[in-house]
Motif scaffolding. Structure first.
Motif, PDB file in Angstrom:
ATOM      1  N   GLY A  64     -29.692  56.808  42.272  1.00  0.00           N
ATOM      2  CA  GLY A  64     -29.209  56.925  40.897  1.00  0.00           C
ATOM      3  C   GLY A  64     -28.083  55.973  40.570  1.00  0.00           C
ATOM      4  N   ILE A  65     -27.713  55.102  41.516  1.00  0.00           N
ATOM      5  CA  ILE A  65     -26.564  54.217  41.326  1.00  0.00           C
ATOM      6  C   ILE A  65     -26.826  53.179  40.228  1.00  0.00           C
ATOM      7  CG2 ILE A  65     -25.093  52.476  42.425  1.00  0.00           C
ATOM      8  CD1 ILE A  65     -24.518  55.227  43.436  1.00  0.00           C
ATOM      9  N   LYS A  66     -28.027  52.612  40.210  1.00  0.00           N
ATOM     10  CA  LYS A  66     -28.302  51.536  39.254  1.00  0.00           C
ATOM     11  C   LYS A  66     -28.160  51.991  37.799  1.00  0.00           C
ATOM     12  CE  LYS A  66     -32.034  48.503  37.707  1.00  0.00           C
ATOM     13  NZ  LYS A  66     -33.437  48.081  37.937  1.00  0.00           N
ATOM     14  N   PRO A  67     -28.840  53.066  37.356  1.00  0.00           N
ATOM     15  CA  PRO A  67     -28.642  53.487  35.970  1.00  0.00           C
ATOM     16  C   PRO A  67     -27.224  53.976  35.703  1.00  0.00           C
ATOM     17  CG  PRO A  67     -30.031  55.054  37.144  1.00  0.00           C
ATOM     18  CD  PRO A  67     -29.887  53.864  38.022  1.00  0.00           C
ATOM     19  N   ALA A  68     -26.569  54.569  36.717  1.00  0.00           N
ATOM     20  CA  ALA A  68     -25.181  54.991  36.537  1.00  0.00           C
ATOM     21  C   ALA A  68     -24.276  53.778  36.310  1.00  0.00           C
ATOM     22  CB  ALA A  68     -24.718  55.789  37.747  1.00  0.00           C
ATOM     23  N   LEU A  69     -24.529  52.703  37.057  1.00  0.00           N
ATOM     24  CA  LEU A  69     -23.770  51.469  36.845  1.00  0.00           C
ATOM     25  C   LEU A  69     -23.991  50.905  35.441  1.00  0.00           C
ATOM     26  CD1 LEU A  69     -24.139  49.436  40.183  1.00  0.00           C
ATOM     27  CD2 LEU A  69     -22.035  50.368  39.207  1.00  0.00           C
ATOM     28  N   THR A  70     -25.246  50.934  34.984  1.00  0.00           N
ATOM     29  CA  THR A  70     -25.536  50.438  33.635  1.00  0.00           C
ATOM     30  C   THR A  70     -24.707  51.195  32.612  1.00  0.00           C
ATOM     31  OG1 THR A  70     -27.794  49.859  34.269  1.00  0.00           O
ATOM     32  CG2 THR A  70     -27.338  50.063  31.916  1.00  0.00           C
ATOM     33  N   ARG A  71     -24.641  52.507  32.739  1.00  0.00           N
ATOM     34  CA  ARG A  71     -23.890  53.320  31.791  1.00  0.00           C
ATOM     35  C   ARG A  71     -22.395  53.025  31.880  1.00  0.00           C
ATOM     36  NH1 ARG A  71     -19.709  57.022  30.738  1.00  0.00           N
ATOM     37  NH2 ARG A  71     -20.294  58.191  28.872  1.00  0.00           N
ATOM     38  N   MET A  72     -21.835  53.024  33.102  1.00  0.00           N
ATOM     39  CA  MET A  72     -20.390  52.889  33.260  1.00  0.00           C
ATOM     40  C   MET A  72     -19.903  51.469  33.014  1.00  0.00           C
ATOM     41  SD  MET A  72     -19.755  55.427  36.532  1.00  0.00           S
ATOM     42  CE  MET A  72     -17.985  55.130  36.532  1.00  0.00           C
ATOM     43  N   VAL A  73     -20.674  50.473  33.461  1.00  0.00           N
ATOM     44  CA  VAL A  73     -20.298  49.080  33.192  1.00  0.00           C
ATOM     45  C   VAL A  73     -20.355  48.809  31.690  1.00  0.00           C
ATOM     46  CG1 VAL A  73     -21.028  46.674  33.474  1.00  0.00           C
ATOM     47  CG2 VAL A  73     -20.917  48.184  35.464  1.00  0.00           C
ATOM     48  N   GLY A  74     -21.379  49.339  31.019  1.00  0.00           N
ATOM     49  CA  GLY A  74     -21.479  49.147  29.576  1.00  0.00           C
ATOM     50  C   GLY A  74     -20.286  49.718  28.840  1.00  0.00           C
ATOM     51  N   ALA A  75     -19.849  50.916  29.246  1.00  0.00           N
ATOM     52  CA  ALA A  75     -18.689  51.538  28.597  1.00  0.00           C
ATOM     53  C   ALA A  75     -17.420  50.731  28.855  1.00  0.00           C
ATOM     54  CB  ALA A  75     -18.528  52.973  29.098  1.00  0.00           C
ATOM     55  N   ALA A  76     -17.246  50.245  30.103  1.00  0.00           N
ATOM     56  CA  ALA A  76     -16.050  49.463  30.418  1.00  0.00           C
ATOM     57  C   ALA A  76     -16.060  48.107  29.715  1.00  0.00           C
ATOM     58  CB  ALA A  76     -15.950  49.269  31.937  1.00  0.00           C
ATOM     59  N   TRP A  77     -17.226  47.468  29.672  1.00  0.00           N
ATOM     60  CA  TRP A  77     -17.347  46.162  29.020  1.00  0.00           C
ATOM     61  C   TRP A  77     -17.085  46.264  27.511  1.00  0.00           C
ATOM     62  CZ3 TRP A  77     -17.391  41.421  30.939  1.00  0.00           C
ATOM     63  CH2 TRP A  77     -17.820  40.365  30.133  1.00  0.00           C
ATOM     64  N   ALA A  78     -17.485  47.394  26.926  1.00  0.00           N
ATOM     65  CA  ALA A  78     -17.320  47.582  25.476  1.00  0.00           C
ATOM     66  C   ALA A  78     -15.851  47.593  25.068  1.00  0.00           C
ATOM     67  CB  ALA A  78     -17.989  48.878  25.036  1.00  0.00           C
ATOM     68  N   VAL A  79     -14.972  48.033  25.968  1.00  0.00           N
ATOM     69  CA  VAL A  79     -13.540  48.081  25.636  1.00  0.00           C
ATOM     70  C   VAL A  79     -12.740  47.020  26.386  1.00  0.00           C
ATOM     71  CG1 VAL A  79     -13.613  50.518  25.003  1.00  0.00           C
ATOM     72  CG2 VAL A  79     -13.212  49.900  27.397  1.00  0.00           C
ATOM     73  N   GLY A  80     -13.431  46.041  26.992  1.00  0.00           N
ATOM     74  CA  GLY A  80     -12.767  44.884  27.582  1.00  0.00           C
ATOM     75  C   GLY A  80     -12.097  45.112  28.920  1.00  0.00           C
ATOM     76  N   GLU A  81     -12.552  46.078  29.726  1.00  0.00           N
ATOM     77  CA  GLU A  81     -11.931  46.363  31.021  1.00  0.00           C
ATOM     78  C   GLU A  81     -12.661  45.598  32.130  1.00  0.00           C
ATOM     79  OE1 GLU A  81     -11.870  50.566  31.558  1.00  0.00           O
ATOM     80  OE2 GLU A  81     -10.372  50.899  30.001  1.00  0.00           O
ATOM     81  N   ARG A  82     -12.385  44.296  32.249  1.00  0.00           N
ATOM     82  CA  ARG A  82     -13.090  43.465  33.228  1.00  0.00           C
ATOM     83  C   ARG A  82     -12.802  43.906  34.658  1.00  0.00           C
ATOM     84  NH1 ARG A  82     -14.224  37.096  34.177  1.00  0.00           N
ATOM     85  NH2 ARG A  82     -14.281  37.223  36.448  1.00  0.00           N
ATOM     86  N   SER A  83     -11.557  44.273  34.956  1.00  0.00           N
ATOM     87  CA  SER A  83     -11.231  44.683  36.328  1.00  0.00           C
ATOM     88  C   SER A  83     -12.035  45.911  36.743  1.00  0.00           C
ATOM     89  CB  SER A  83      -9.734  44.969  36.444  1.00  0.00           C
ATOM     90  OG  SER A  83      -9.353  46.014  35.568  1.00  0.00           O
ATOM     91  N   ARG A  84     -12.244  46.837  35.802  1.00  0.00           N
ATOM     92  CA  ARG A  84     -13.052  48.029  36.104  1.00  0.00           C
ATOM     93  C   ARG A  84     -14.509  47.645  36.319  1.00  0.00           C
ATOM     94  NH1 ARG A  84     -13.278  53.612  35.628  1.00  0.00           N
ATOM     95  NH2 ARG A  84     -15.190  54.471  34.721  1.00  0.00           N
ATOM     96  N   VAL A  85     -15.006  46.694  35.530  1.00  0.00           N
ATOM     97  CA  VAL A  85     -16.381  46.213  35.704  1.00  0.00           C
ATOM     98  C   VAL A  85     -16.573  45.642  37.101  1.00  0.00           C
ATOM     99  CG1 VAL A  85     -18.033  44.448  34.974  1.00  0.00           C
ATOM    100  CG2 VAL A  85     -16.813  45.786  33.249  1.00  0.00           C
TER     101      VAL A  85
END
Length: 492
Positions: A64-85
């Motif tokens: 389940g890591i891949k879809p979880a990454l898609t969700r969490m990376v998308g949320a972090a990228w939307a608010v500009g958190e590159r370090s979290r990405v």
């Protein structure tokens, strides 16, 4: 006001790119499958389908890591958190590289077991196939965080171009295997090469958005690891349910009927999944934008997008359903060169339509992070499908297996998942029904009238081509109109 045209253009391009890839893959599958059955024989093709199903189970090592990454990376990228990405990507790469190694080890065990259980000829053909597919899955798992991040960053068109390259390579490999009478293992090696090319292209695409990023030491906060594990747990359960529903059928048929029966059911099931996937691309294309709305707490926009995708996706499915019901049985019988029952075709059509609300709702549920609310129902759906398939296969044959799948969906996820998504979005069912009627009622009636008239007045193939063309055009109109209705409502 000023943002909407640009968003619509990106959505249209993303959706069109999905369909271009699907058309390439489906065309190659339709052209090559009857020839492969004739070339390898029904029994050996059934063994091939069974082996593909077994390796499909290894896909659960994605955890389940891949879809979880898609969700969490998308949320972090939307608010500009590159370090979290970057931290998320490094964590995902570490976990999935280990999973890839485990997948290869399990594939070795499965291949060894198959070689002892099958006849010498079948074992010699299938065991190496499973082994190479295991190596392919290991590479795919290790590189999947690149793909997840690219989709999360709304690089949909580019990623679909990568998928298109893979589909073309697969079709060429299948044609080469037939032309030169190559063994089954050649198809596995070709697929492995395709996966390697895909991972390299996904990596280069990611570097465009994250220049200088390299895999390295994992320095993820404990809270991030727990959050990723929570989302991954839901997606893992969801994937297991999908495997139980769409991968187990072939195993049940092989045990309850015969491998030759698998060679009938598996191609039809794959076509049904392709059609289901094509319709499910409507919410998939809206997925990145939906994640952005939810990350920014834009609840009204998220609810509007949920309403439009529910109405558009289900409406498009209802437009296409009459054509599939009228022409599915004769076309499938010609394609597979044996008589196919109408009951089996009707069951597959009903499965497609029943799954569409689930596909839309799952996009919203994943983006909103309310995954726990549907976990138990998803597990029940998978287990119920398995139990019904085992119960019905002996008495009703292939149709009984399809009936089990349909009933399991109808009484669980088809009604439950959309209700959860709409409740979270504050979206009344009446609004979705109204949007569906506004956008789909006339196109559905038009599709029925054209298909019925064509089947009466024209020979089979011209009638089917005309009806499919009209239905696809009507489905496109339904999707476009559903978005326009929501836009007008929002402005009002």
């Amino acid at each position: 006001m000023g943002e909407r045209p640009a968003v619509a253009e990106r959505w249209s391009s993303a959706l069109a790119s999905y369909y271009m890839v699907d058309i390439i893959g489906l065309a190659g599958f339709l052209l090559l499958t009857p020839r492969m059955i004739a070339h390898f024989g029904a029994t050996q093709y059934g063994v091939l389908a069974l082996a593909a199903g077994l390796t499909g189970y290894l896909g659960l090592l994605d955890l389940g890591i891949k879809p979880a990454l898609t969700r969490m990376v998308g949320a972090a990228w939307a608010v500009g958190e590159r370090s979290r990405v970057e931290a998320l990507l490094r964590l995902g790469l570490a976990v999935l590289s280990l999973s890839g190694g485990l997948a290869l080890a399990v594939a070795v065990l499965i291949a060894s077991d198959l070689q002892t259980r099958l006849s010498a000829a079948d074992g010699l053909a299938v065991a190496p196939f499973v082994l190479v597919k295991g190596a392919e899955l290991a590479i795919q798992l290790a590189g999947s965080p690149f793909e997840a991040a690219n989709y999360a960053m709304d690089r949909v068109v580019r990623m679909n171009a990568v998928r298109a390259v893979a589909r073309v390579m697969e079709v060429v490999a299948g044609a080469a295997a037939l032309a030169w009478s190559l063994p089954l293992v050649f198809l596995a090696w070709a697929s492995l090469a395709t996966t390697l090319v895909g991972v390299v292209l996904q990596w280069s695409t990611l570097r465009e958005r994250l220049p200088g990023f390299l895999p390295g030491r994992v320095r993820a906060p404990a809270g991030m690891s727990r959050e990723l594990a929570g989302f991954a747990g839901f997606y893992l359960i969801n994937s297991a349910v999908v495997v139980l529903i769409f991968r187990t059928d072939e195993i049940v048929i092989a045990g309850g009927l015969s491998l030759a029966a698998v060679a009938i059911y598996a191609p039809l099931n794959q076509v049904a999944q392709a059609l289901m996937g094509a319709l499910a691309k409507i919410p998939t294309a809206s997925g990145p934008k939906l994640a952005i709305h939810i990350a920014r707490q834009e609840r009204t926009e998220a609810a509007d997008l949920l309403r439009s995708t529910l109405a558009g996706t289900l409406g498009a499915g209802l437009v296409l359903a009459p054509v599939l019901l009228l022409f599915g049985r004769p076309i499938a019988s010609i394609w597979l060169r044996q008589e196919i029952s109408f009951a089996l075709i009707a069951s597959f059509v009903a499965i497609i339509v029943a799954h569409l609300p689930v596909a839309v709702a799952s996009r919203y549920i994943g983006a909103a992070g309310i995954v726990r609310s549907v976990t138990i129902v998803s597990v029940v759906a998978g287990l119920l499908n398995l139990g019904l398939s085992l119960l019905l296969v002996q008495r009703f044959g292939l149709t009984g297996v399809a009936w089990g799948t349909l009933f399991a969906q109808l009484v669980t996820t088809t009604w439950f998942n959309p209700r959860v998504a709409m409740k979270h979005a504050g979206l009344p069912l009446s609004e979705v029904v109204r949007a569906l009627l506004q956008t789909a009622a006339l196109p559905v009636l038009f599709s029925v009238a054209i298909a019925a008239s064509a089947s009466t007045l024209l020979p089979l193939i011209p009638a089917a081509l005309l009806s499919v063309t009209v239905a696809v055009a009507a489905a496109v109109r339904v999707v476009a109109k559903s978005r326009q209705v929501v836009t007008r409502t929002a402005h009002a």
